[in-house]
Design a protein around this motif. Structure first.
Motif: not given
Length: 185
Positions: A56-60, A62-71, A106-116, A131-134
């Motif tokens: 599960q990825l929360q879009g910062l 962009t839209e939230n996605i589940n990685f299974s959507e990119v299979k 499909i590009f997925i950039f994952v960070t643990n930082e907030n959108w601000g 950009v997404y948070n995991s």
């Protein structure tokens, strides 16, 4: 004696200046860009495949996605942070790649930082990467290291063709040729 003193003094000054330039973040980032190489493709026998796409990825921005959507699609995954000099060094090259391939890969950039924090960084540098948070644990194949940046190029079959820890020139002809080839299949 004076020549030896001047030579030693000059050597010390050069050393201190060199160290200062390496410590100064903009210089370090520039240097990293100069030495970034194209990432290498994994040998066929060493390639691993994604086993579990449930991530599960929360879009910062962009839209939230589940990685299974990119299979079944070509995917570029990058773990990064705004404070990371090697991340900063490779992002301009990745942005150029993204500009040309965003409709094909499909590009997925994952960070643990907030959108601000990310938004300020993106605005300053004119980036528009998704950009997404995991929210849940990434696939095990992405967890071999805690180092960033860590990047992965996954083909349509789920095989990791490129696994790169550290800055790389993702906009190289070599990388573009690899992506073009896997998009054909």
């Amino acid at each position: 004696m004076i020549f030896e003193l001047n030579k030693k003094f000059f050597s010390n000054v050069v050393f201190v200046l060199a160290m200062g330039l390496l410590i100064y973040s903009p210089t370090r980032i520039w240097l990293l860009r100069q030495v970034a190489f194209s990432p290498s493709v994994e040998n066929v026998k060493d390639r691993v495949s994604i086993k579990n796409y449930d991530w599960q990825l929360q879009g910062l921005n962009t839209e939230n996605i589940n990685f299974s959507e990119v299979k079944g699609k070509v995917v570029f995954v990058n773990f990064w942070a705004t404070w990371c000099p090697p991340c900063k060094a490779e992002l301009p090259m990745i942005q150029k790649l993204y500009n040309d391939y965003k409709d094909k890969v499909i590009f997925i950039f994952v960070t643990n930082e907030n959108w601000g924090k990310v938004s300020d960084f993106f605005n300053k540098n004119n980036y528009n990467l998704p950009v997404y948070n995991s929210i849940s644990t990434p696939p095990n194949q992405f967890l071999k290291t805690n180092s960033i940046p860590s990047s992965f190029l996954v083909d349509k079959n789920g095989s990791i063709l490129i696994e790169k820890v550290g800055a790389a020139d993702w906009n190289s002809d070599k990388t573009r040729n690899i992506i073009n080839e896997i998009l054909k299949n």
